[in-house]
Design a protein around this motif. Structure first.
Motif, PDB file in Angstrom:
ATOM      1  N   THR A 147       0.875  -1.171   0.000  1.00 40.86           N
ATOM      2  CA  THR A 147       0.000   0.000   0.000  1.00 40.86           C
ATOM      3  C   THR A 147       0.916   1.226   0.000  1.00 40.86           C
ATOM      4  O   THR A 147       1.928   1.253   0.694  1.00 40.86           O
ATOM      5  CB  THR A 147      -0.921   0.030   1.249  1.00 40.86           C
ATOM      6  OG1 THR A 147      -0.101  -0.116   2.413  1.00 40.86           O
ATOM      7  CG2 THR A 147      -1.932  -1.089   1.235  1.00 40.86           C
ATOM      8  N   ALA A 148       0.575   2.225  -0.818  1.00 35.32           N
ATOM      9  CA  ALA A 148       1.446   3.400  -0.921  1.00 35.32           C
ATOM     10  C   ALA A 148       1.361   4.254   0.334  1.00 35.32           C
ATOM     11  O   ALA A 148       2.297   4.967   0.666  1.00 35.32           O
ATOM     12  CB  ALA A 148       1.079   4.228  -2.152  1.00 35.32           C
ATOM     13  N   GLU A 149       0.234   4.151   1.039  1.00 35.47           N
ATOM     14  CA  GLU A 149       0.064   4.949   2.257  1.00 35.47           C
ATOM     15  C   GLU A 149      -0.381   4.053   3.403  1.00 35.47           C
ATOM     16  O   GLU A 149      -0.926   2.982   3.185  1.00 35.47           O
ATOM     17  CB  GLU A 149      -0.985   6.058   2.016  1.00 35.47           C
ATOM     18  CG  GLU A 149      -0.480   7.069   1.015  1.00 35.47           C
ATOM     19  CD  GLU A 149      -1.483   8.151   0.660  1.00 35.47           C
ATOM     20  OE1 GLU A 149      -2.568   8.173   1.241  1.00 35.47           O
ATOM     21  OE2 GLU A 149      -1.151   8.961  -0.225  1.00 35.47           O
ATOM     22  N   ASP A 150      -0.094   4.497   4.605  1.00 32.29           N
ATOM     23  CA  ASP A 150      -0.584   3.834   5.829  1.00 32.29           C
ATOM     24  C   ASP A 150       0.014   2.466   6.108  1.00 32.29           C
ATOM     25  O   ASP A 150      -0.484   1.743   6.965  1.00 32.29           O
ATOM     26  CB  ASP A 150      -2.122   3.682   5.818  1.00 32.29           C
ATOM     27  CG  ASP A 150      -2.801   5.031   5.749  1.00 32.29           C
ATOM     28  OD1 ASP A 150      -2.231   5.993   6.291  1.00 32.29           O
ATOM     29  OD2 ASP A 150      -3.872   5.119   5.128  1.00 32.29           O
ATOM     30  N   GLY A 151       1.047   2.051   5.391  1.00 31.27           N
ATOM     31  CA  GLY A 151       1.675   0.768   5.720  1.00 31.27           C
ATOM     32  C   GLY A 151       2.768   0.992   6.753  1.00 31.27           C
ATOM     33  O   GLY A 151       3.444   2.006   6.718  1.00 31.27           O
TER      34      GLY A 151
END
Ligand code: AMP
Length: 362
Positions: A147-151
């Motif tokens: 995931t590009a965000e929130d990982g």
């Protein structure tokens, strides 16, 4: 440059273990600490002079916090954009400035930024159901879809070896933006923790060598088993990156060291970093103190290391090992005061001092 003298108040956004260790370092320099966190009974609040428990979208609470502190610093990078804006509008000095978070929050933006400042990365591409073939052609297999965000801590990732696996991973990890990266057969993983002042002063710790288990950092050893040339290159990369961001505070960059000596940037954290925890026990100044100094506009001393170290994270039920570490004279134990030991949760860490470096006597 605005300088906060001893007796001033450092505001810390975030109440976790990093906030707790930042607060302790600030107290050592004679500051009061005011923590802002949505969490009640947080690890940081229990060592701070004051705490505001409110949500990051509570404009009135944020403005009151801004008015009560001399400078605001952060223990995490997923600070909501609006929260930082409210703090700034209320007159708070933010160190680091919130603009650095936008780059670090999105893996695509982060890797593009790395490349723009001359840091090589694994081949990567945005990926989605429609762009699958294009992305696979650009990156090849095997690969990792994230995931590009929130990982974080290995969450939101899948290793894929075929087109079918990639399709399944997209279905599972989507619908948010995704990135695919070539899988790197690295020799080892290292990270550099560095600090930059508002006046442009730059200091860095030696690289640590990191081992992850199930995507979570398990140990850091220092010195890393790398050549002085690779260490110097990593340091230069981090300096260039912080300069480009005009960054103020502590920042960490993780790299893969490839068998041919290439350094590939994996990710950066605009904050103190788990791989820098050893600095509390084996260096002349800790990463936490450097962050507080940078926030307060104080000078940044170049860190010296006193011993070889291994830092081990105590995850979940590992916290029960405290008795044996407490009895070990070479172990420095740090527990975060978390009430509940859930699996994989960072409960504390221990720094094992391996050897005292021969030091030149002058
Ligand atoms: P990250 O969340 O990107 O830091 O990934 C967590 C861990 O997964 C890293 O520290 C590596 O051990 C592994 N990893 C991430 N990306 C790659 C990659 N492109 N190739 C090989 N291993 C990776």
């Amino acid at each position: 440059m605005m300088i906060v003298p001893p007796g001033g108040t450092i505001g810390i956004l975030g109440g976790g273990q990093l906030g707790r260790m930042l607060a302790t370092a600030a107290a050592e320099l004679g500051f009061d600490v005011h923590v802002f966190t949505p969490e009640s009974d947080s690890p940081a609040a229990r060592v701070a002079a004051r705490t505001t428990v409110a949500s990051y979208d509570d404009a009135a609470a944020l403005a009151a916090f801004a008015a009560a502190v001399d400078v605001v610093t952060f223990e995490f990078e997923s600070v909501p954009h609006r929260a930082a804006e409210i703090l700034r509008e209320a007159g708070a000095v933010l160190r680091p400035q919130a603009s650095a978070f936008a780059v670090a929050r999105n893996r695509l933006a982060e890797k593009r930024f790395f490349n723009a400042v001359g840091i090589e990365t694994a081949a990567f591409a945005p990926i989605g159901a429609e762009t699958l073939d294009l992305a696979l052609a650009a990156v090849g297999l095997p690969a990792i879809i994230k995931t590009a965000e929130d990982g974080y801590d290995g969450k939101g990732q899948a290793r894929v070896a075929s087109r079918e696996e990639a399709e399944a991973a997209i279905a599972r990890l989507g619908p948010g933006p995704l990135i695919i990266e070539a899988f790197c057969q690295f020799e080892r993983e290292i990270s550099i923790v560095a600090a930059r002042g508002e006046d442009g002063a730059f200091v860095a710790f030696e690289p640590g060598e990191n081992r992850h288990e199930a995507g979570i950092l398990s140990t850091t050893i220092v010195p890393a088993r790398i050549s002085p040339e690779i260490a110097a290159k990593a340091r230069a990369h981090v300096s260039a990156l912080m300069e480009a961001l005009a960054y103020v505070g502590v920042l960490a960059v993780e790299f893969f060291v490839m068998p041919d000596g290439r350094l590939l940037g994996n990710e950066m954290a605009p904050r103190v970093h788990n791989s820098g925890h050893w600095t509390q026990d084996a260096a002349s100044v800790s990463q936490f103190e450097l962050q507080i100094r940078a926030a307060a506009g104080w000078p940044l001393p170049a860190p010296e290391r006193f011993a070889d170290v291994e830092m081990r994270n105590l995850l979940g039920e590992d916290a029960a090992l405290w008795r044996s570490f407490a009895a070990d004279p070479k172990a420095r134990l740090h527990l975060y005061g978390k009430r509940e030991a859930r699996t994989g949760r960072k409960m504390g860490h221990v720094t094992l001092l391996k050897a005292t470096k021969d030091r030149e006597v002058r």
